[in-house]
Write a protein that holds these residues in place. Structure first.
Motif, PDB file in Angstrom:
ATOM      1  N   VAL A 126     -10.706   6.338   0.366  1.00 14.05           N
ATOM      2  CA  VAL A 126      -9.461   5.720   0.817  1.00 14.05           C
ATOM      3  C   VAL A 126      -8.300   6.305   0.026  1.00 14.05           C
ATOM      4  CG1 VAL A 126      -8.189   3.575   1.139  1.00 14.05           C
ATOM      5  CG2 VAL A 126     -10.683   3.596   1.403  1.00 14.05           C
ATOM      6  N   ASP A 129      -2.191   5.762   0.684  1.00 15.55           N
ATOM      7  CA  ASP A 129      -1.430   5.156   1.771  1.00 15.55           C
ATOM      8  C   ASP A 129      -2.289   4.300   2.693  1.00 15.55           C
ATOM      9  OD1 ASP A 129      -2.907   7.164   2.935  1.00 15.55           O
ATOM     10  OD2 ASP A 129      -1.317   7.781   4.320  1.00 15.55           O
ATOM     11  N   GLY A 130      -3.583   4.170   2.389  1.00  9.03           N
ATOM     12  CA  GLY A 130      -4.490   3.401   3.220  1.00  9.03           C
ATOM     13  C   GLY A 130      -5.259   4.222   4.233  1.00  9.03           C
ATOM     14  N   SER A 131      -4.904   5.494   4.391  1.00  7.11           N
ATOM     15  CA  SER A 131      -5.663   6.367   5.282  1.00  7.11           C
ATOM     16  C   SER A 131      -7.072   6.566   4.718  1.00  7.11           C
ATOM     17  CB  SER A 131      -4.973   7.722   5.443  1.00  7.11           C
ATOM     18  OG  SER A 131      -3.691   7.573   6.027  1.00  7.11           O
ATOM     19  N   SER A 164      -3.228   5.970   8.406  1.00  9.73           N
ATOM     20  CA  SER A 164      -2.585   4.659   8.407  1.00  9.73           C
ATOM     21  C   SER A 164      -1.079   4.848   8.408  1.00  9.73           C
ATOM     22  CB  SER A 164      -2.993   3.856   7.165  1.00  9.73           C
ATOM     23  OG  SER A 164      -4.337   3.445   7.237  1.00  9.73           O
TER      24      SER A 164
END
Length: 322
Positions: A126, A129-131, A164
């Protein structure tokens, strides 16, 4: 499907040299008067603006100095590292963008993290940025996030990216650098795999824009594109089960046995061989990547093949004699 963008006319070498000179001048002297002189040069000819745009693009690829080039980052006190980077970009301005030159530029960038997998390993990672990244076997990815862009570099192997929304404002583009060009995610989930001379992009959701430096193409969900530095063909429908590896499976649809065994071999350190007599045998099914014995047993149960074990594992025609 959008047509391939025609290449713009080549820029005169003298204009590219002028842009390279201005790049170094602004770095050494970022005064208001100097920026005004640069602006006059920039606005005097459309070719000047195009050359400067190429310089900005090269700097964006480096992941080090954000465009536009008149940004205050170029006005700070000179440093050997930043001067070396700008000198590299200036040299690239007078050569075609892409190929090994662009890859050398990536090698000089300050990548701040790296994730990798060994043979037979897969990894979920992960990003800040949450991607989410899914790394396939024997894969290495460098990460260079800054205030201007979210940039990855795929060194080797295969990775799936599920982007994300960027938590920062203004939002930063999400890009993946490969030796064959830059991929820009357009709100998407996609995978990219590197081969010896080309790369394969498969888009599961959203869309991805490929930019080779001279040409670009959009690839939409459900499509795939295998391309290299010289060829950027039309996308084709994605192969069924193209992302099954993320679930530990290899999906084959009339795949030649030789190719299926090569794919299985990427996940194991065994030496696998196929008898030429059955190398072209079309094979279908779903095979577990992590359990080689089970995959070979499934092949033997479905097709007239058998696995002979010794210093290596060889698939040969089954002995059907009573």
């Amino acid at each position: 499907m959008p047509a391939e963008t025609a290449a713009a006319p080549a820029l005169p070498p003298r204009v590219l040299q002028q842009a390279a000179d201005w790049l170094m001048r602004l770095h050494e002297d970022g005064s208001v008067a100097q920026r005004a002189r640069w602006q006059r040069w920039h606005d005097a000819d459309p070719d000047h603006a195009r050359a400067w745009q190429r310089a900005e693009h090269l700097l964006a690829l480096s992941g080090q100095v954000p465009p536009p080039l008149a940004h205050s980052a170029l006005q700070r006190a000179a440093s050997p590292g930043r001067r070396a980077l700008l000198r590299s970009v200036a040299a690239l301005l007078v050569a075609p963008l892409g190929g090994w030159l662009a890859w050398r530029l990536y090698d000089e960038a300050a990548w701040n993290a790296s994730v990798r997998t060994a043979v037979g390993e897969r990894l979920r990672h992960v990003l800040d940025d949450g991607s989410v990244l899914q790394l396939d076997t024997n894969t290495a990815v460098d990460i260079a996030f800054d205030g201007q862009q979210r940039l990855l570099r795929l060194r080797h192997g295969q990775v799936q990216v599920a982007t994300s929304p960027d938590p920062q404002q203004p939002t930063r583009p999400f890009r993946v650098a490969t030796p064959q060009g830059i991929l820009q995610a357009l709100g998407t989930r996609f995978s990219v795999r590197l081969f010896a001379e080309d790369a394969l992009l498969v888009v599961q959701e959203g869309a991805v824009r490929i930019d080779t430096g001279t040409r670009h193409r959009r690839v939409d969900a459900g499509m795939q594109l295998r391309w290299n530095r010289q060829s950027l063909p039309q996308p084709q429908p994605a192969n069924p089960g193209a992302d099954a590896w993320t679930h530990g499976m290899l999906v084959a649809d009339a795949l030649p046995l030789q190719q299926l065994v090569q794919e299985l071999g990427r996940y194991h350190r065994h030496w696998l061989r196929v008898d030429p007599a059955i190398a072209a045998l079309p094979v279908s099914g779903a095979y577990p990547l992590d359990d080689l014995d089970r995959s070979l047993s499934m092949l033997a149960a479905t097709y007239a093949v058998q696995a002979q074990r010794g210093l290596w594992i060889q698939l040969r025609p089954a002995d059907t004699r009573g």
